[in-house]
Design a protein around this motif. Structure first.
Motif, PDB file in Angstrom:
ATOM      1  N   GLN A  15      31.082  34.333  33.769  1.00 16.63           N
ATOM      2  CA  GLN A  15      29.682  34.617  34.087  1.00 16.63           C
ATOM      3  C   GLN A  15      29.591  35.985  34.741  1.00 16.63           C
ATOM      4  N   PRO A  16      28.470  36.665  34.604  1.00 14.88           N
ATOM      5  CA  PRO A  16      28.311  37.971  35.264  1.00 14.88           C
ATOM      6  C   PRO A  16      28.035  37.837  36.760  1.00 14.88           C
ATOM      7  N   ILE A  17      29.079  37.478  37.486  1.00 16.03           N
ATOM      8  CA  ILE A  17      28.986  37.343  38.940  1.00 16.03           C
ATOM      9  C   ILE A  17      29.532  38.623  39.558  1.00 16.03           C
ATOM     10  N   LEU A  18      28.912  39.096  40.617  1.00 17.40           N
ATOM     11  CA  LEU A  18      29.424  40.273  41.318  1.00 17.40           C
ATOM     12  C   LEU A  18      30.687  39.864  42.080  1.00 17.40           C
ATOM     13  N   ALA A  19      31.802  40.520  41.769  1.00 12.52           N
ATOM     14  CA  ALA A  19      33.075  40.183  42.405  1.00 12.52           C
ATOM     15  C   ALA A  19      33.386  41.185  43.511  1.00 12.52           C
ATOM     16  N   SER A  20      34.377  40.865  44.333  1.00 10.26           N
ATOM     17  CA  SER A  20      34.860  41.801  45.358  1.00 10.26           C
ATOM     18  C   SER A  20      36.273  42.215  44.985  1.00 10.26           C
ATOM     19  N   LEU A  21      36.501  43.513  44.907  1.00  7.26           N
ATOM     20  CA  LEU A  21      37.814  44.041  44.551  1.00  7.26           C
ATOM     21  C   LEU A  21      38.450  44.687  45.772  1.00  7.26           C
ATOM     22  N   ALA A  22      39.630  44.226  46.133  1.00  7.77           N
ATOM     23  CA  ALA A  22      40.360  44.822  47.262  1.00  7.77           C
ATOM     24  C   ALA A  22      41.553  45.608  46.738  1.00  7.77           C
ATOM     25  N   THR A  23      41.688  46.824  47.224  1.00  4.89           N
ATOM     26  CA  THR A  23      42.822  47.671  46.878  1.00  4.89           C
ATOM     27  C   THR A  23      43.435  48.175  48.174  1.00  4.89           C
TER      28      THR A  23
END
Lengths: 133, 134
Positions: A15-23
């Motif tokens: 689904q087009p859910i806003l994700a959180s990306l950690a780098t």
């Protein structure tokens, strides 16, 4: 070696859910931003602009974490630790961005760019999955 | 825009009970990210965890985190904070804090946990870098 993405969470992955990306920053500290993503149930694909902080971080250290929370239930989520195994060329990056734009906004062509922005699609290999709910 | 000051036009993101994303660092340097409740007061952010959890172990060993607060009504608008964990309060302060957060987020003044033996800790994050977008 990619670990399988759990079937019980395929709904969150497709689904087009806003994700959180950690780098990781150059000093090892974490950095986190919201991202669009899509998934073919083996790899996860995230898009960014070449030269952005997350892009610089990933090119120096391809390890990342991605969090997708169920928009209907904040205690249900999938949190993936993995690494980028491919940095696409600009054309692929642009095509991927347009697919994401269609999924997230209904607009088939992404037009919010700054002049000169070059996009990149990251192919992400999941290495560890944590789920809740 | 990155600065140690949170622009006033983003103050609502600090006040509202938004579920934030907390990024910590694993022992091998890999990032880790989970959803958290938080609160903000007097320039400091506070998150909570049960001791022994991965985020707790990461924050104890590598006390530097990133916290992302996205406007639920506008995905392009967010505040991202990076900074050290400058204090960890285990036990009663942690328990009082999770109850405070339970009330803030759910209107339930006593936090209901699956594990009645869990020990709670409150982590104080001092913002060193703030990015505000949208």
């Amino acid at each position: 070696m990619a670990v399988p993405l759990p079937g019980s969470f395929h709904d969150l992955l497709t689904q087009p859910i806003l994700a959180s990306l950690a780098t990781s920053m150059p000093d090892g500290a974490p950095h986190v931003t919201p991202v669009w993503f899509d998934c073919d149930l083996t790899y996860v694909y995230v898009n960014s602009v070449v030269g952005y902080r997350k892009d610089r971080n990933l090119r120096a250290d391809p390890r990342l974490a991605l969090l997708i929370v169920d928009p209907t239930c904040a205690t249900r989520y999938i949190s993936i630790r993995g690494r980028v195994i491919g940095f696409s060329d600009a054309d692929t990056g642009r095509a991927h961005l347009n697919r994401l734009s269609l999924a997230y906004t209904g607009q088939a062509e992404y037009t919010d760019d700054a002049p000169g922005d070059i996009h990149v699609c990251y192919t992400i290999e999941p290495l560890h999955i944590a789920t809740m709910g | 825009m990155t600065s140690p000051i949170i622009p006033s036009q983003y103050a609502d993101l600090l006040e509202r009970p938004i579920v934030a994303s907390l990024a910590t660092t694993m022992a091998d340097g890999t990032p880790q990210v989970t959803p958290v409740w938080f609160h903000y007061a007097d320039g400091l952010f506070y998150v909570n965890a049960a001791t022994g959890r991965i985020k707790d172990r990461n924050m104890q060993a590598r006390p530097y985190v990133a916290l992302l607060i996205v406007d639920p009504n506008n995905p392009y608008r967010y505040v991202a904070v990076r900074g050290p964990i400058t204090q960890i309060d285990v036990g009663e302060i942690g328990r009082d804090h999770i109850n405070f957060l339970s009330n803030r987020y759910f209107g339930r003044p006593i936090y209901q946990s699956d594990n009645p033996d869990e020990i709670r800790a409150r982590y104080t994050v001092t913002p060193h870098h703030i990015s505000a977008m949208g």
